[in-house]
Design an enzyme around this catalytic site. Structure first.
Site, PDB file in Angstrom:
ATOM      1  N   TYR A 165      26.160  44.382  56.272  1.00 51.78           N
ATOM      2  CA  TYR A 165      26.160  45.539  57.104  1.00 51.78           C
ATOM      3  C   TYR A 165      25.627  46.832  56.417  1.00 51.78           C
ATOM      4  CZ  TYR A 165      27.930  49.600  59.535  1.00 51.78           C
ATOM      5  OH  TYR A 165      27.999  50.817  60.119  1.00 51.78           O
ATOM      6  N   THR A 186      18.341  58.076  46.519  1.00 53.03           N
ATOM      7  CA  THR A 186      19.536  58.181  45.613  1.00 53.03           C
ATOM      8  C   THR A 186      19.163  57.977  44.137  1.00 53.03           C
ATOM      9  OG1 THR A 186      21.501  57.391  44.994  1.00 53.03           O
ATOM     10  CG2 THR A 186      20.144  55.836  46.577  1.00 53.03           C
ATOM     11  N   GLU A 203      21.050  56.350  42.487  1.00 52.06           N
ATOM     12  CA  GLU A 203      21.698  54.829  42.253  1.00 52.06           C
ATOM     13  C   GLU A 203      20.721  54.074  41.979  1.00 52.06           C
ATOM     14  OE1 GLU A 203      24.964  52.964  42.535  1.00 52.06           O
ATOM     15  OE2 GLU A 203      25.325  55.124  41.673  1.00 52.06           O
ATOM     16  N   TYR A 229      24.359  48.519  47.848  1.00 50.49           N
ATOM     17  CA  TYR A 229      23.963  49.722  48.393  1.00 50.49           C
ATOM     18  C   TYR A 229      22.669  50.198  47.757  1.00 50.49           C
ATOM     19  CZ  TYR A 229      23.940  54.880  48.429  1.00 50.49           C
ATOM     20  OH  TYR A 229      23.246  56.307  48.689  1.00 50.49           O
ATOM     21  N   LYS A 288      19.021  50.891  49.564  1.00 47.80           N
ATOM     22  CA  LYS A 288      18.254  51.930  49.487  1.00 47.80           C
ATOM     23  C   LYS A 288      16.899  51.988  48.624  1.00 47.80           C
ATOM     24  CE  LYS A 288      21.107  55.338  50.990  1.00 47.80           C
ATOM     25  NZ  LYS A 288      20.775  56.407  52.059  1.00 47.80           N
ATOM     26  N   ARG A 343      33.559  66.125  50.663  1.00 46.21           N
ATOM     27  CA  ARG A 343      33.359  64.682  50.283  1.00 46.21           C
ATOM     28  C   ARG A 343      34.178  63.835  50.932  1.00 46.21           C
ATOM     29  NH1 ARG A 343      29.596  61.142  48.516  1.00 46.21           N
ATOM     30  NH2 ARG A 343      29.281  61.496  46.155  1.00 46.21           N
TER      31      ARG A 343
HETATM   32  P1  NAP Z   1      28.509  60.340  54.253  1.00 46.02           P
HETATM   33  O1  NAP Z   1      29.602  61.603  54.002  1.00 46.02           O
HETATM   34  O2  NAP Z   1      29.211  58.869  53.714  1.00 46.02           O
HETATM   35  O3  NAP Z   1      28.054  60.391  55.480  1.00 46.02           O
HETATM   36  C1  NAP Z   1      27.234  59.285  56.026  1.00 46.02           C
HETATM   37  C2  NAP Z   1      26.934  59.518  57.456  1.00 46.02           C
HETATM   38  O4  NAP Z   1      26.347  58.337  58.026  1.00 46.02           O
HETATM   39  C3  NAP Z   1      28.345  59.789  58.328  1.00 46.02           C
HETATM   40  O5  NAP Z   1      27.702  60.730  59.605  1.00 46.02           O
HETATM   41  C4  NAP Z   1      28.540  58.446  59.061  1.00 46.02           C
HETATM   42  O6  NAP Z   1      29.281  58.546  60.307  1.00 46.02           O
HETATM   43  C5  NAP Z   1      27.070  57.973  59.185  1.00 46.02           C
HETATM   44  N1  NAP Z   1      26.954  56.524  59.505  1.00 46.02           N
HETATM   45  C6  NAP Z   1      27.456  55.491  58.684  1.00 46.02           C
HETATM   46  N2  NAP Z   1      26.778  54.209  59.102  1.00 46.02           N
HETATM   47  C7  NAP Z   1      26.149  54.595  60.354  1.00 46.02           C
HETATM   48  C8  NAP Z   1      25.996  53.995  61.290  1.00 46.02           C
HETATM   49  N3  NAP Z   1      25.716  52.541  61.364  1.00 46.02           N
HETATM   50  N4  NAP Z   1      25.139  54.296  62.403  1.00 46.02           N
HETATM   51  C9  NAP Z   1      25.190  55.783  62.483  1.00 46.02           C
HETATM   52  N5  NAP Z   1      25.756  56.728  61.519  1.00 46.02           N
HETATM   53  C10 NAP Z   1      26.248  56.125  60.583  1.00 46.02           C
HETATM   54  O7  NAP Z   1      27.375  60.715  52.849  1.00 46.02           O
HETATM   55  P2  NAP Z   1      26.738  61.956  52.436  1.00 46.02           P
HETATM   56  O8  NAP Z   1      27.403  61.988  50.946  1.00 46.02           O
HETATM   57  O9  NAP Z   1      26.488  62.846  53.469  1.00 46.02           O
HETATM   58  O10 NAP Z   1      25.236  61.297  52.204  1.00 46.02           O
HETATM   59  C11 NAP Z   1      24.413  61.526  53.028  1.00 46.02           C
HETATM   60  C12 NAP Z   1      23.247  60.430  52.706  1.00 46.02           C
HETATM   61  O11 NAP Z   1      22.633  60.821  51.421  1.00 46.02           O
HETATM   62  C13 NAP Z   1      23.712  59.170  52.646  1.00 46.02           C
HETATM   63  O12 NAP Z   1      22.467  58.611  53.037  1.00 46.02           O
HETATM   64  C14 NAP Z   1      23.794  58.961  51.182  1.00 46.02           C
HETATM   65  O13 NAP Z   1      23.722  57.429  51.076  1.00 46.02           O
HETATM   66  C15 NAP Z   1      22.698  59.489  50.387  1.00 46.02           C
HETATM   67  N6  NAP Z   1      23.285  60.053  49.135  1.00 46.02           N
HETATM   68  C16 NAP Z   1      24.448  60.735  48.997  1.00 46.02           C
HETATM   69  C17 NAP Z   1      24.473  61.210  47.647  1.00 46.02           C
HETATM   70  C18 NAP Z   1      25.700  62.103  47.371  1.00 46.02           C
HETATM   71  O14 NAP Z   1      26.072  62.293  46.102  1.00 46.02           O
HETATM   72  N7  NAP Z   1      26.516  62.458  48.369  1.00 46.02           N
HETATM   73  C19 NAP Z   1      23.513  61.079  46.660  1.00 46.02           C
HETATM   74  C20 NAP Z   1      22.406  60.403  46.931  1.00 46.02           C
HETATM   75  C21 NAP Z   1      22.048  60.125  48.191  1.00 46.02           C
HETATM   76  P3  NAP Z   1      30.845  58.711  60.096  1.00 46.02           P
HETATM   77  O15 NAP Z   1      31.131  60.182  59.919  1.00 46.02           O
HETATM   78  O16 NAP Z   1      31.191  58.282  61.615  1.00 46.02           O
HETATM   79  O17 NAP Z   1      31.228  57.980  59.091  1.00 46.02           O
HETATM   80  O1  G4F Z   2      32.054  59.056  43.471  1.00 47.36           O
HETATM   81  P1  G4F Z   2      31.854  57.507  43.135  1.00 47.36           P
HETATM   82  O2  G4F Z   2      32.134  56.484  44.490  1.00 47.36           O
HETATM   83  O3  G4F Z   2      30.193  57.783  43.407  1.00 47.36           O
HETATM   84  P2  G4F Z   2      28.737  56.912  43.254  1.00 47.36           P
HETATM   85  O4  G4F Z   2      29.201  55.456  42.811  1.00 47.36           O
HETATM   86  O5  G4F Z   2      28.126  57.440  42.027  1.00 47.36           O
HETATM   87  O6  G4F Z   2      27.818  56.932  44.404  1.00 47.36           O
HETATM   88  C1  G4F Z   2      27.756  58.089  44.849  1.00 47.36           C
HETATM   89  O7  G4F Z   2      26.645  58.820  44.476  1.00 47.36           O
HETATM   90  C2  G4F Z   2      25.437  58.104  44.616  1.00 47.36           C
HETATM   91  C3  G4F Z   2      24.280  58.871  43.854  1.00 47.36           C
HETATM   92  O8  G4F Z   2      24.068  58.495  42.659  1.00 47.36           O
HETATM   93  C4  G4F Z   2      24.990  58.111  45.946  1.00 47.36           C
HETATM   94  F1  G4F Z   2      24.131  57.416  46.322  1.00 47.36           F
HETATM   95  C5  G4F Z   2      26.275  57.281  46.877  1.00 47.36           C
HETATM   96  O9  G4F Z   2      26.096  57.246  48.277  1.00 47.36           O
HETATM   97  C6  G4F Z   2      27.833  57.955  46.492  1.00 47.36           C
HETATM   98  O10 G4F Z   2      27.528  59.359  47.040  1.00 47.36           O
HETATM   99  O11 G4F Z   2      31.883  56.860  41.822  1.00 47.36           O
HETATM  100  C7  G4F Z   2      31.327  57.612  40.581  1.00 47.36           C
HETATM  101  C8  G4F Z   2      31.855  56.944  39.344  1.00 47.36           C
HETATM  102  C9  G4F Z   2      31.490  55.304  39.206  1.00 47.36           C
HETATM  103  O12 G4F Z   2      30.814  54.984  38.192  1.00 47.36           O
HETATM  104  C10 G4F Z   2      32.841  54.836  39.725  1.00 47.36           C
HETATM  105  O13 G4F Z   2      32.891  53.530  38.956  1.00 47.36           O
HETATM  106  O14 G4F Z   2      33.290  56.963  39.342  1.00 47.36           O
HETATM  107  C11 G4F Z   2      33.850  55.825  38.850  1.00 47.36           C
HETATM  108  N1  G4F Z   2      34.983  55.536  39.076  1.00 47.36           N
HETATM  109  C12 G4F Z   2      36.130  55.584  38.412  1.00 47.36           C
HETATM  110  N2  G4F Z   2      37.239  55.482  39.144  1.00 47.36           N
HETATM  111  C13 G4F Z   2      35.557  55.666  40.588  1.00 47.36           C
HETATM  112  C14 G4F Z   2      36.931  55.487  40.363  1.00 47.36           C
HETATM  113  N3  G4F Z   2      35.007  55.646  41.711  1.00 47.36           N
HETATM  114  C15 G4F Z   2      35.720  55.775  42.770  1.00 47.36           C
HETATM  115  N4  G4F Z   2      34.906  55.972  44.227  1.00 47.36           N
HETATM  116  N5  G4F Z   2      36.962  55.722  42.879  1.00 47.36           N
HETATM  117  C16 G4F Z   2      37.721  55.432  41.500  1.00 47.36           C
HETATM  118  O15 G4F Z   2      38.956  55.529  41.632  1.00 47.36           O
END
Ligand code: NAP
Ligand code: G4F
Length: 353
Positions: free
Chosen positions: A102, A134, A136, A158, A162, A193
């Site tokens: 998915y 990203t 990642e 993921y 990407k 967040r």
């Molecule tokens: P987020 O809060 O998880 O938001 C994701 C959005 O995508 C939500 O609006 C979600 O809808 C929507 N979505 C998920 N599946 C979908 C589907 N099948 N069809 C249509 N919409 C769908 O993510 P974010 O933190 O804002 O990040 C925005 C983008 O940047 C993402 O692509 C993420 O991978 C990327 N990114 C994020 C970070 C970060 O640190 N935040 C860093 C690098 C890249 P719902 O609200 O209904 O769930």
């Molecule tokens: O907050 P996280 O889940 O973010 P992660 O995996 O870095 O991914 C986020 O940032 C990416 C950009 O680099 C985006 F592309 C992606 O969509 C997302 O927004 O985890 C951060 C770190 C990881 O190393 C994880 O192993 O925190 C560590 N961690 C430790 N304990 C945990 C936990 N993460 C989560 N979610 N929950 C825990 O309890």
């Protein structure tokens, strides 16, 4: 002057909601895609919503899904945007190991569906596309500081999904001269967040612990390091990236790296609480060392942190630290938020809610 029209996929997410606010403040008409869900999923954008009969409406929501090619074609055709921001994703790295197919369908093919829609509608010259790439992608990092030239080594379904999106964007840029930009954004957080990302989980759990509503916080890998910024700063970069004359790939980062453990300690320290750790691996535990604030009834040596296997990933990204010199030099992008300011804002929001 004619208003610019933007279409945002993922508008109901953290970044989508800040970006919609930012574009509206810049006088855009904003169309956003929301997916059908049995419960309300628009809480982050409800404040932007205007009454349907309002004449000067600036914000519109449309039902669609990134897996629905024809739906995307129809929305692009009907809204006629000059900018598309593709932010929709299954964005949780840990969860992508459970729902890999998915995640790939939405994150990888989602952008491809948009590119094909724009191409088949004959709108290549009219639409610029920003894609949410990203940090990642760097995964098992090839260099201690990552920039646009650093090789990728994705470590999760993921990240692999990407990686496809990142490269299909570049391929359509080169093959069809489409204006497709990749923002390689490092982690960015905010009070909006999602609850299960580590920063939000830590802040909301620490607040519950100091209020006496929770005794233990269960976490995974405390030693992973991330380059954390504020989502508000990062959506401004998205806008600058899409405005730039030529489509390109851009790293957006704070340039500082901090461990999950330090983030946790910093969050506790905002409440005058310091911790110490004992044990190792899954048996490591965190205890209260000093609680300076008499308001909080936390006993010295009480255990507040435990490690739970379920929060570990089968393959981890140990360290991320981005070099965003290119964006800082060419786009003049600068973040306003430090990590401490971000944590303070997240705590204040949590205390108020
Ligand atoms: P987020 O809060 O998880 O938001 C994701 C959005 O995508 C939500 O609006 C979600 O809808 C929507 N979505 C998920 N599946 C979908 C589907 N099948 N069809 C249509 N919409 C769908 O993510 P974010 O933190 O804002 O990040 C925005 C983008 O940047 C993402 O692509 C993420 O991978 C990327 N990114 C994020 C970070 C970060 O640190 N935040 C860093 C690098 C890249 P719902 O609200 O209904 O769930
Ligand atoms: O907050 P996280 O889940 O973010 P992660 O995996 O870095 O991914 C986020 O940032 C990416 C950009 O680099 C985006 F592309 C992606 O969509 C997302 O927004 O985890 C951060 C770190 C990881 O190393 C994880 O192993 O925190 C560590 N961690 C430790 N304990 C945990 C936990 N993460 C989560 N979610 N929950 C825990 O309890």
């Amino acid at each position: 002057m004619k208003k610019k029209i933007a279409l945002i996929t993922g508008v109901t997410g953290q970044d989508g909601s800040y970006l919609a606010e930012y574009l509206i403040s810049k006088n855009y008409i904003v169309h956003g895609i929301k997916r059908k869900s049995s419960s309300f999923n628009t809480s982050r954008v409800d404040h932007l919503f205007q009454e349907v009969h309002e004449k000067k409406k600036k914000f519109f929501l449309h039902y669609c899904d990134m897996t629905d090619s024809l739906g995307l074609v129809n929305i692009i055709k009907n809204t006629n945007p000059s900018e598309i921001y593709n932010l929709a994703a299954q964005s949780h790295v840990r969860v992508s190991f459970d729902i890999a197919e998915y995640t790939t369908n939405v994150n990888a093919l989602g952008l491809l569906r948009i590119l094909e829609a724009v191409k088949s509608l004959g709108m290549i010259d009219k639409i610029r596309i920003y894609h949410a790439s990203t940090s990642e992608l760097y995964g098992k990092v090839k260099k201690p500081i990552q920039d646009e030239k650093t090789d990728f080594y994705p470590r999760s379904p993921y990240a692999v999904s990407k990686l496809f999106a990142h490269w299909i964007g570049i391929n359509y840029r080169e093959a069809y001269k489409m204006h497709v930009c990749n923002g390689i954004l490092f982690n960015h957080e905010s009070p909006r967040r999602g609850d299960t990302f580590v920063t939000k989980k830590i802040v909301s759990s620490v607040v519950k612990v100091v209020k006496g509503e929770q005794s233990i916080i269960y976490l995974g890998n405390l030693n992973a390091k991330r380059d954390w910024g504020h989502a508000k700063d990062y959506v401004k970069a998205m806008h600058s990236i899409i405005q730039y004359k030529k489509p390109d790939d851009w790293v957006i980062s704070s340039g500082k790296t901090t461990s999950v453990r330090s983030f946790l300690l910093k969050t506790f320290s905002f409440f005058g609480i310091s911790l110490y750790f004992k044990g190792s691996g899954l048996n490591e535990k965190g205890y209260v060392k000093i609680c300076k604030n008499k308001k909080y009834d936390l006993k010295k040596h009480s255990c507040v942190i435990r490690i739970d296997q379920r929060y570990f990933r089968p393959t981890e990204v140990d360290l991320l630290k981005g070099d965003s010199s290119k964006a800082r030099k060419i786009l003049k992008w600068r973040p306003d938020y430090s990590l401490d300011k971000l944590i303070k804002e997240m705590i204040e929001h949590e205390l108020a809610s």
